[in-house]
Scaffold this motif. Structure first.
Motif, PDB file in Angstrom:
ATOM      1  N   SER A 107      25.687 -14.016 -10.317  1.00 26.87           N
ATOM      2  CA  SER A 107      24.283 -14.092  -9.942  1.00 26.87           C
ATOM      3  C   SER A 107      23.989 -15.475  -9.367  1.00 26.87           C
ATOM      4  O   SER A 107      24.392 -16.492  -9.940  1.00 26.87           O
ATOM      5  CB  SER A 107      23.385 -13.832 -11.156  1.00 26.87           C
ATOM      6  OG  SER A 107      22.024 -13.855 -10.802  1.00 26.87           O
ATOM      7  N   SER A 109      21.745 -18.624  -8.549  1.00 21.06           N
ATOM      8  CA  SER A 109      20.562 -19.314  -9.043  1.00 21.06           C
ATOM      9  C   SER A 109      20.317 -20.570  -8.201  1.00 21.06           C
ATOM     10  O   SER A 109      20.854 -20.693  -7.099  1.00 21.06           O
ATOM     11  CB  SER A 109      20.711 -19.648 -10.537  1.00 21.06           C
ATOM     12  OG  SER A 109      19.482 -20.089 -11.075  1.00 21.06           O
ATOM     13  N   TYR A 123      26.417 -28.745 -15.163  1.00 23.08           N
ATOM     14  CA  TYR A 123      26.158 -27.318 -15.378  1.00 23.08           C
ATOM     15  C   TYR A 123      25.556 -27.047 -16.749  1.00 23.08           C
ATOM     16  O   TYR A 123      24.848 -26.056 -16.945  1.00 23.08           O
ATOM     17  CB  TYR A 123      27.446 -26.502 -15.190  1.00 23.08           C
ATOM     18  CG  TYR A 123      28.439 -26.682 -16.316  1.00 23.08           C
ATOM     19  CD1 TYR A 123      28.477 -25.796 -17.385  1.00 23.08           C
ATOM     20  CD2 TYR A 123      29.342 -27.743 -16.315  1.00 23.08           C
ATOM     21  CE1 TYR A 123      29.377 -25.962 -18.426  1.00 23.08           C
ATOM     22  CE2 TYR A 123      30.238 -27.925 -17.351  1.00 23.08           C
ATOM     23  CZ  TYR A 123      30.262 -27.032 -18.396  1.00 23.08           C
ATOM     24  OH  TYR A 123      31.150 -27.212 -19.431  1.00 23.08           O
ATOM     25  N   LYS A 137      14.039 -18.062 -11.910  1.00 22.76           N
ATOM     26  CA  LYS A 137      15.496 -18.096 -11.779  1.00 22.76           C
ATOM     27  C   LYS A 137      16.162 -18.457 -13.109  1.00 22.76           C
ATOM     28  O   LYS A 137      17.233 -17.937 -13.445  1.00 22.76           O
ATOM     29  CB  LYS A 137      15.911 -19.072 -10.680  1.00 22.76           C
ATOM     30  CG  LYS A 137      15.476 -18.654  -9.276  1.00 22.76           C
ATOM     31  CD  LYS A 137      16.033 -17.300  -8.860  1.00 22.76           C
ATOM     32  CE  LYS A 137      17.485 -17.355  -8.499  1.00 22.76           C
ATOM     33  NZ  LYS A 137      17.988 -16.043  -8.011  1.00 22.76           N
ATOM     34  N   LEU A 138      15.524 -19.342 -13.886  1.00 22.24           N
ATOM     35  CA  LEU A 138      16.065 -19.663 -15.201  1.00 22.24           C
ATOM     36  C   LEU A 138      16.014 -18.439 -16.105  1.00 22.24           C
ATOM     37  O   LEU A 138      16.975 -18.141 -16.829  1.00 22.24           O
ATOM     38  CB  LEU A 138      15.279 -20.811 -15.825  1.00 22.24           C
ATOM     39  CG  LEU A 138      15.711 -21.215 -17.243  1.00 22.24           C
ATOM     40  CD1 LEU A 138      17.178 -21.622 -17.292  1.00 22.24           C
ATOM     41  CD2 LEU A 138      14.820 -22.346 -17.765  1.00 22.24           C
ATOM     42  N   GLU A 141      18.856 -16.266 -15.219  1.00 21.10           N
ATOM     43  CA  GLU A 141      20.105 -16.730 -15.828  1.00 21.10           C
ATOM     44  C   GLU A 141      20.215 -16.230 -17.267  1.00 21.10           C
ATOM     45  O   GLU A 141      21.276 -15.771 -17.706  1.00 21.10           O
ATOM     46  CB  GLU A 141      20.164 -18.267 -15.807  1.00 21.10           C
ATOM     47  CG  GLU A 141      20.253 -18.890 -14.423  1.00 21.10           C
ATOM     48  CD  GLU A 141      20.389 -20.404 -14.490  1.00 21.10           C
ATOM     49  OE1 GLU A 141      20.584 -20.932 -15.606  1.00 21.10           O
ATOM     50  OE2 GLU A 141      20.314 -21.057 -13.443  1.00 21.10           O
ATOM     51  N   GLN A 142      19.110 -16.333 -17.991  1.00 21.49           N
ATOM     52  CA  GLN A 142      19.103 -15.895 -19.388  1.00 21.49           C
ATOM     53  C   GLN A 142      19.278 -14.384 -19.490  1.00 21.49           C
ATOM     54  O   GLN A 142      19.986 -13.892 -20.383  1.00 21.49           O
ATOM     55  CB  GLN A 142      17.795 -16.348 -20.045  1.00 21.49           C
ATOM     56  CG  GLN A 142      17.669 -17.859 -20.140  1.00 21.49           C
ATOM     57  CD  GLN A 142      16.258 -18.345 -20.417  1.00 21.49           C
ATOM     58  OE1 GLN A 142      15.288 -17.598 -20.257  1.00 21.49           O
ATOM     59  NE2 GLN A 142      16.126 -19.598 -20.819  1.00 21.49           N
ATOM     60  N   VAL A 153      26.778 -17.455 -13.483  1.00 17.56           N
ATOM     61  CA  VAL A 153      25.665 -17.957 -12.676  1.00 17.56           C
ATOM     62  C   VAL A 153      26.197 -19.041 -11.753  1.00 17.56           C
ATOM     63  O   VAL A 153      26.877 -19.970 -12.210  1.00 17.56           O
ATOM     64  CB  VAL A 153      24.553 -18.534 -13.571  1.00 17.56           C
ATOM     65  CG1 VAL A 153      23.543 -19.312 -12.737  1.00 17.56           C
ATOM     66  CG2 VAL A 153      23.860 -17.428 -14.344  1.00 17.56           C
ATOM     67  N   ARG A 155      24.715 -21.818  -9.426  1.00 18.00           N
ATOM     68  CA  ARG A 155      23.531 -22.544  -8.960  1.00 18.00           C
ATOM     69  C   ARG A 155      23.826 -23.231  -7.630  1.00 18.00           C
ATOM     70  O   ARG A 155      24.884 -23.848  -7.462  1.00 18.00           O
ATOM     71  CB  ARG A 155      23.108 -23.590  -9.985  1.00 18.00           C
ATOM     72  CG  ARG A 155      22.558 -23.009 -11.273  1.00 18.00           C
ATOM     73  CD  ARG A 155      22.093 -24.121 -12.195  1.00 18.00           C
ATOM     74  NE  ARG A 155      21.656 -23.601 -13.487  1.00 18.00           N
ATOM     75  CZ  ARG A 155      21.921 -24.189 -14.649  1.00 18.00           C
ATOM     76  NH1 ARG A 155      22.643 -25.296 -14.679  1.00 18.00           N
ATOM     77  NH2 ARG A 155      21.473 -23.654 -15.772  1.00 18.00           N
ATOM     78  N   THR A 228      28.079 -20.817 -16.490  1.00 20.48           N
ATOM     79  CA  THR A 228      27.330 -21.433 -15.387  1.00 20.48           C
ATOM     80  C   THR A 228      28.229 -22.362 -14.594  1.00 20.48           C
ATOM     81  O   THR A 228      28.951 -23.185 -15.160  1.00 20.48           O
ATOM     82  CB  THR A 228      26.130 -22.228 -15.927  1.00 20.48           C
ATOM     83  OG1 THR A 228      25.288 -21.364 -16.683  1.00 20.48           O
ATOM     84  CG2 THR A 228      25.319 -22.833 -14.786  1.00 20.48           C
ATOM     85  N   GLN A 230      28.205 -24.629 -10.579  1.00 14.56           N
ATOM     86  CA  GLN A 230      27.298 -25.161  -9.565  1.00 14.56           C
ATOM     87  C   GLN A 230      28.098 -25.602  -8.348  1.00 14.56           C
ATOM     88  O   GLN A 230      29.226 -26.085  -8.459  1.00 14.56           O
ATOM     89  CB  GLN A 230      26.520 -26.358 -10.131  1.00 14.56           C
ATOM     90  CG  GLN A 230      25.723 -26.011 -11.363  1.00 14.56           C
ATOM     91  CD  GLN A 230      24.950 -27.190 -11.959  1.00 14.56           C
ATOM     92  OE1 GLN A 230      23.928 -26.992 -12.606  1.00 14.56           O
ATOM     93  NE2 GLN A 230      25.419 -28.415 -11.753  1.00 14.56           N
TER      94      GLN A 230
END
Length: 305
Positions: A107, A109, A123, A137-138, A141-142, A153, A155, A228, A230
Motif C-alpha cells: 500500500s 502512503s 520508517y 493515510k496514517l 497504514e493502520q 506500506v 511511504r 513500513t 520509505q
C-alpha cells in the motif's frame, strides 16, 4: 507464474508501475482502473468492498499493489468522507480479501504522516500528521496492519513523472504559471509567486516503479518485506526551486518571486524528508537526477501553451 494485481493502474504512479512490471517476462499482470480504462484493465470501484472481494477471489493474485488513493490535500480537507473511503476503508477491504489467499499487499502512503518539524524521518518514527490527507493515510497504514500479516506500506514524498495532464503532479502543475510569467515579460510584467518555504523531495515515478518491482521480487522468492518502508529522492527543493529548474528545462525566461511564508489554506509540513535506509540496506532503489528526469517528462509531454 507470479501474478500481480495493480489497483489504480491509470494514475501517475500506477502507469509507471504497470510499465515496469510488464517488462517481467515470467509475471502475469492484472490492472484495475476506475474512471480511465487503459489496455486490458478491469474496472473496479475500490469503495465497494463486495466488488473488491469478488475481484480478489476471481483473480487470486500472489501480490497486490494499491496505487489508488485520494492524494489531494485540499480535497481531503473538504471531503473527509471521500478521503476515508479511498485511503482507509478501501485498503482494509483489499487487505482483508487478500488475507484469504495469502497474497502480499503493498500500500502506498505519504511523507505527510509526519509534521515536518524533525527530519529526516526513519520508517519507525512516530507519525504526527497535521492535515486530513496525512491523517487518512496514517489510518490506511493502520488498516493494512490490522487486516493482513503480509502487508507492506511504502511511504513516498512528492511524485512526478510521465503525465497525461499538467495537473497530475504538483511539479508539472507549475508549468502553466511559469510559462505565463514569461509571456508577459515584455509588457505588463507579472511574476509567478512560488512557495519557497516548504521543502520537498521530488521523486520520479519510474524510480518508484523499480522499487516496487524489487519489493515484488523479494516476495516472489518467499522473502516478503513487511511493515513500513520509505523511498525518496535526495534533492531538497521548494516549489520555487522546482520552478527554476522547470524554467531552465523549458528554456523560458520566467519571472519568479519566492514566497517565504506558508500561504496554503490546507496546512502543509515544512520538511518531511524520508529516510530510505531500510530499503537501501536491502539493495533496493534507484534515483534519477531531477534535471534528467524532468527533461524526459517534458520531452514526452511538451508545452504548447
Amino acid at each position: 507464474m507470479f501474478k500481480v494485481a495493480v489497483i489504480g493502474a491509470s494514475g501517475l504512479l500506477g502507469r509507471a508501475i504497470v510499465g515496469e512490471l510488464t517488462r517481467q517476462p515470467d509475471w502475469q499482470l492484472v490492472q484495475t482502473t476506475f474512471s480511465r480504462p487503459v489496455g486490458q484493465s478491469v474496472t473496479l470501484d475500490i469503495r465497494d468492498a463486495d466488488a473488491v472481494a469478488r475481484f480478489v477471489d476471481r483473480e487470486r493474485p500472489d501480490a497486490i499493489v494499491i496505487a489508488a488513493a485520494e492524494r489531494r490535500p485540499d480535497v481531503c480537507e473538504h471531503d473527509p468522507a471521500l478521503a476515508r473511503a479511498l485511503n482507509v476503508d478501501a485498503v482494509r477491504a483489499i487487505a482483508s480479501a487478500t488475507q484469504r489467499h495469502d497474497a502480499w499487499v503493498l500500500s502506498i502512503s505519504t511523507d505527510y504522516v509526519f509534521d515536518g518539524t524533525q527530519p529526516p524521518y526513519r520508517y519507525d518514527a512516530t507519525p504526527s500528521p497535521i492535515n486530513a490527507y496525512g491523517r487518512s493515510k496514517l489510518e490506511g497504514e493502520q488498516a493494512l496492519a490490522e487486516s493482513t500479516d503480509l502487508g507492506c506500506v511504502l511511504r513516498l514524498p512528492l511524485l512526478f513523472g510521465p503525465i497525461v495532464d499538467w495537473r497530475e503532479s504538483a511539479v508539472t502543475s507549475l508549468v502553466p504559471a511559469i510559462a505565463a510569467s514569461a509571456r508577459t515579460a515584455s509588457s505588463e510584467a507579472k511574476a509567478a509567486v512560488m512557495d519557497a518555504w516548504a521543502i520537498r523531495y521530488p521523486t520520479y515515478t519510474p524510480d518508484v516503479a523499480v522499487v516496487v518491482r524489487q519489493l515484488l521480487e523479494w516476495h516472489a522468492r518467499d522473502e516478503a518485506v513487511c511493515g513500513t518502508v520509505q523511498w525518496s529522492g535526495d534533492e531538497p527543493m521548494t516549489k520555487y526551486d522546482i520552478a527554476r529548474h522547470l524554467a531552465s528545462a523549458l528554456q523560458i525566461d520566467a519571472q519568479l518571486t519566492p514566497q517565504h511564508t506558508p500561504t496554503d489554506a490546507t496546512p502543509r509540513p515544512h520538511n518531511c524528508h524520508l529516510d530510505s535506509t531500510r530499503l537501501e540496506t536491502l539493495g533496493i532503489g534507484r534515483r534519477t537526477p531531477f534535471d534528467t528526469a524532468i527533461r524526459d517528462v517534458l520531452a514526452q509531454f511538451p508545452w504548447r501553451g
